[in-house]
Design a protein around this motif. Sequence first.
Motif, PDB file in Angstrom:
ATOM      1  N   ILE A 151      61.415  74.230  35.738  1.00 17.25           N
ATOM      2  CA  ILE A 151      61.074  75.667  35.851  1.00 17.25           C
ATOM      3  C   ILE A 151      60.147  75.464  37.100  1.00 17.25           C
ATOM      4  O   ILE A 151      59.025  74.861  36.968  1.00 17.25           O
ATOM      5  N   ILE A 152      60.236  76.188  38.163  1.00 14.78           N
ATOM      6  CA  ILE A 152      59.142  76.192  39.028  1.00 14.78           C
ATOM      7  C   ILE A 152      58.654  77.708  39.075  1.00 14.78           C
ATOM      8  O   ILE A 152      59.212  78.496  39.234  1.00 14.78           O
ATOM      9  N   ALA A 153      57.156  77.207  39.236  1.00 14.29           N
ATOM     10  CA  ALA A 153      56.444  78.544  39.328  1.00 14.29           C
ATOM     11  C   ALA A 153      55.928  78.947  40.835  1.00 14.29           C
ATOM     12  O   ALA A 153      55.367  78.133  41.461  1.00 14.29           O
ATOM     13  N   GLY A 154      56.543  79.955  41.160  1.00 13.05           N
ATOM     14  CA  GLY A 154      56.218  80.477  42.703  1.00 13.05           C
ATOM     15  C   GLY A 154      54.996  80.993  42.762  1.00 13.05           C
ATOM     16  O   GLY A 154      54.370  81.453  41.776  1.00 13.05           O
ATOM     17  N   MET A 155      54.455  80.989  44.125  1.00  8.20           N
ATOM     18  CA  MET A 155      53.014  81.431  44.353  1.00  8.20           C
ATOM     19  C   MET A 155      53.334  82.107  45.539  1.00  8.20           C
ATOM     20  O   MET A 155      53.958  82.179  46.276  1.00  8.20           O
ATOM     21  N   MET A 156      51.982  82.988  45.775  1.00  9.86           N
ATOM     22  CA  MET A 156      51.979  83.607  47.088  1.00  9.86           C
ATOM     23  C   MET A 156      50.531  83.296  47.649  1.00  9.86           C
ATOM     24  O   MET A 156      49.494  82.978  46.920  1.00  9.86           O
ATOM     25  N   VAL A 157      50.468  83.342  49.064  1.00  9.82           N
ATOM     26  CA  VAL A 157      49.153  83.332  49.673  1.00  9.82           C
ATOM     27  C   VAL A 157      48.803  84.425  50.387  1.00  9.82           C
ATOM     28  O   VAL A 157      49.573  85.510  50.702  1.00  9.82           O
ATOM     29  N   PRO A 158      47.416  84.829  50.811  1.00  8.03           N
ATOM     30  CA  PRO A 158      46.993  85.937  51.581  1.00  8.03           C
ATOM     31  C   PRO A 158      47.725  85.913  53.010  1.00  8.03           C
ATOM     32  O   PRO A 158      48.034  84.701  53.414  1.00  8.03           O
ATOM     33  N   PRO A 159      47.665  86.915  53.236  1.00 10.91           N
ATOM     34  CA  PRO A 159      48.326  86.943  54.871  1.00 10.91           C
ATOM     35  C   PRO A 159      47.469  86.831  56.030  1.00 10.91           C
ATOM     36  O   PRO A 159      47.798  86.887  56.982  1.00 10.91           O
ATOM     37  N   ASN A 160      46.181  86.225  55.780  1.00 13.62           N
ATOM     38  CA  ASN A 160      45.231  85.783  56.710  1.00 13.62           C
ATOM     39  C   ASN A 160      45.725  84.724  57.702  1.00 13.62           C
ATOM     40  O   ASN A 160      45.291  84.672  58.654  1.00 13.62           O
ATOM     41  N   LEU A 161      46.888  84.094  57.185  1.00 12.64           N
ATOM     42  CA  LEU A 161      47.351  82.936  57.906  1.00 12.64           C
ATOM     43  C   LEU A 161      48.404  83.506  58.716  1.00 12.64           C
ATOM     44  O   LEU A 161      49.176  82.550  59.365  1.00 12.64           O
ATOM     45  N   GLY A 162      48.861  84.459  58.589  1.00 10.76           N
ATOM     46  CA  GLY A 162      49.886  85.194  59.525  1.00 10.76           C
ATOM     47  C   GLY A 162      50.994  85.568  58.453  1.00 10.76           C
ATOM     48  O   GLY A 162      51.233  84.652  57.418  1.00 10.76           O
ATOM     49  N   ILE A 163      51.679  86.692  58.746  1.00 10.76           N
ATOM     50  CA  ILE A 163      52.754  87.052  57.721  1.00 10.76           C
ATOM     51  C   ILE A 163      53.755  86.062  57.721  1.00 10.76           C
ATOM     52  O   ILE A 163      54.610  85.984  56.644  1.00 10.76           O
ATOM     53  N   ASP A 164      54.289  85.423  58.833  1.00 10.13           N
ATOM     54  CA  ASP A 164      55.312  84.336  58.859  1.00 10.13           C
ATOM     55  C   ASP A 164      55.118  83.333  57.988  1.00 10.13           C
ATOM     56  O   ASP A 164      56.028  83.036  57.205  1.00 10.13           O
ATOM     57  N   TYR A 165      53.862  83.084  58.031  1.00  7.75           N
ATOM     58  CA  TYR A 165      53.540  81.638  57.057  1.00  7.75           C
ATOM     59  C   TYR A 165      53.403  82.138  55.623  1.00  7.75           C
ATOM     60  O   TYR A 165      53.991  81.551  54.860  1.00  7.75           O
ATOM     61  N   SER A 166      52.989  83.456  55.346  1.00  3.44           N
ATOM     62  CA  SER A 166      53.003  83.756  53.931  1.00  3.44           C
ATOM     63  C   SER A 166      54.496  83.975  53.485  1.00  3.44           C
ATOM     64  O   SER A 166      55.032  83.626  52.186  1.00  3.44           O
ATOM     65  N   ASN A 167      55.317  84.452  54.379  1.00  2.00           N
ATOM     66  CA  ASN A 167      56.853  84.649  53.827  1.00  2.00           C
ATOM     67  C   ASN A 167      57.433  83.376  53.681  1.00  2.00           C
ATOM     68  O   ASN A 167      58.110  83.079  52.552  1.00  2.00           O
ATOM     69  N   GLU A 168      57.167  82.450  54.611  1.00  3.63           N
ATOM     70  CA  GLU A 168      57.752  81.163  54.591  1.00  3.63           C
ATOM     71  C   GLU A 168      57.243  80.362  53.062  1.00  3.63           C
ATOM     72  O   GLU A 168      57.832  79.455  52.648  1.00  3.63           O
ATOM     73  N   PHE A 169      56.018  80.528  52.797  1.00  5.35           N
ATOM     74  CA  PHE A 169      55.361  79.858  51.800  1.00  5.35           C
ATOM     75  C   PHE A 169      56.008  80.151  50.526  1.00  5.35           C
ATOM     76  O   PHE A 169      56.515  79.396  49.711  1.00  5.35           O
ATOM     77  N   GLN A 170      56.474  81.595  50.250  1.00  6.46           N
ATOM     78  CA  GLN A 170      57.088  82.159  49.289  1.00  6.46           C
ATOM     79  C   GLN A 170      58.526  81.566  49.135  1.00  6.46           C
ATOM     80  O   GLN A 170      58.852  81.345  47.857  1.00  6.46           O
ATOM     81  N   GLN A 171      58.954  81.281  50.229  1.00  7.91           N
ATOM     82  CA  GLN A 171      60.362  80.917  50.243  1.00  7.91           C
ATOM     83  C   GLN A 171      60.440  79.500  49.917  1.00  7.91           C
ATOM     84  O   GLN A 171      61.739  78.999  49.345  1.00  7.91           O
ATOM     85  N   VAL A 172      59.553  78.737  50.183  1.00 10.93           N
ATOM     86  CA  VAL A 172      59.618  77.163  49.600  1.00 10.93           C
ATOM     87  C   VAL A 172      60.030  77.024  48.352  1.00 10.93           C
ATOM     88  O   VAL A 172      60.871  76.227  47.773  1.00 10.93           O
ATOM     89  N   LEU A 176      63.586  75.488  46.704  1.00 18.57           N
ATOM     90  CA  LEU A 176      63.578  74.245  45.802  1.00 18.57           C
ATOM     91  C   LEU A 176      64.435  74.610  44.315  1.00 18.57           C
ATOM     92  O   LEU A 176      64.941  73.762  44.093  1.00 18.57           O
ATOM     93  N   ALA A 177      64.150  75.850  44.083  1.00 12.79           N
ATOM     94  CA  ALA A 177      64.819  75.943  42.863  1.00 12.79           C
ATOM     95  C   ALA A 177      66.281  76.177  42.921  1.00 12.79           C
ATOM     96  O   ALA A 177      67.161  75.502  42.095  1.00 12.79           O
ATOM     97  N   ASP A 178      66.879  76.584  43.989  1.00 17.93           N
ATOM     98  CA  ASP A 178      68.210  76.812  44.294  1.00 17.93           C
ATOM     99  C   ASP A 178      68.737  75.261  44.430  1.00 17.93           C
ATOM    100  O   ASP A 178      69.889  75.062  43.946  1.00 17.93           O
ATOM    101  N   GLU A 179      68.053  74.485  45.255  1.00 20.45           N
ATOM    102  CA  GLU A 179      68.557  73.000  45.372  1.00 20.45           C
ATOM    103  C   GLU A 179      68.613  72.271  44.247  1.00 20.45           C
ATOM    104  O   GLU A 179      69.179  71.117  44.148  1.00 20.45           O
ATOM    105  N   ASN A 180      67.710  72.823  43.494  1.00 16.09           N
ATOM    106  CA  ASN A 180      67.510  71.765  41.890  1.00 16.09           C
ATOM    107  C   ASN A 180      68.014  72.344  40.788  1.00 16.09           C
ATOM    108  O   ASN A 180      67.880  71.939  39.618  1.00 16.09           O
ATOM    109  N   ASN A 181      68.922  73.315  40.895  1.00 15.81           N
ATOM    110  CA  ASN A 181      69.303  74.032  39.865  1.00 15.81           C
ATOM    111  C   ASN A 181      68.110  74.400  38.810  1.00 15.81           C
ATOM    112  O   ASN A 181      68.385  74.161  37.503  1.00 15.81           O
ATOM    113  N   ALA A 182      67.014  74.844  39.190  1.00 14.07           N
ATOM    114  CA  ALA A 182      65.992  74.968  38.569  1.00 14.07           C
ATOM    115  C   ALA A 182      65.702  76.536  38.355  1.00 14.07           C
ATOM    116  O   ALA A 182      66.328  77.592  39.002  1.00 14.07           O
ATOM    117  N   ILE A 183      65.025  76.976  37.213  1.00 12.51           N
ATOM    118  CA  ILE A 183      64.568  78.210  36.938  1.00 12.51           C
ATOM    119  C   ILE A 183      63.530  78.784  37.808  1.00 12.51           C
ATOM    120  O   ILE A 183      62.348  77.698  37.881  1.00 12.51           O
TER     121      ILE A 183
END
Length: 226
Positions: A151-172, A176-183
């Motif tokens: 089970i992978i616990a997703g997280m979010m970060v504040p947008p102060n590092l840029g909206i692109d970084y925040s979105n990409e961070f969440q997608q990590v 990973l869950a898709d590639e590892n058949n994880a929840i």
Amino acid sequence: MFQRINKLFFLVVLISCNTSQESSNNEVAETENENEVVAEEDVNKKIILFYGNSITAGYQLDLDQAFPALIQQKIDSLGFNYKAINAGLSGETSAGGKSRIDWVLQTVPDIFILELGANDGLRGLKLEETAKNLQAIIDSVKKENPEVQIIIAGMMVPPNLGIDYSNEFQQVFSVLADENNAIIIPFLLEGVAGDPDLNLEDGIHPTPEGHTIVAELVWKYLEPIL
């Protein structure tokens, strides 16, 4: 007469001491037997390993207030044969988690809940490295137990590092869950983040009440696979 009394007194004391010692030995033996039973029960239980940072560790709280302990309470109340282990470490990054995973895996989990990466995001670290480190952790766990449920616990970060970084961070986490058949738990702090009543003064770490909400969220994803 006086000598007989002294001998009798000595005999009574000796018997009393021996009885006390025997009683003490029996108590020790009973305690050891109880510990053996508890240890045997734990050995027979499947392992849920919570591997994360200060959120998992229950920063500034007693260990029994952190959400893994609350999960254990739910497990026990329902009679499930699982033992939850809290392997959270405050300040842990994905690189730190990668470096200590082999030591932690001396206890091989049946269910592995990965809660790392938030500190990488808060420091603005390269997301490619975060993803590599998290994948390396998952690979190590799968090597020890190919049948492990992750089970992978997703997280979010504040947008102060840029909206692109925040979105990409969440997608990590979802990638990973898709590639590892994880929840995937999309956001571990859903309903908690940003609420001053549910976080400590730092505004980041949950209070005991916040951990109760986190536990309920994790339980929603965990219970169906127990």
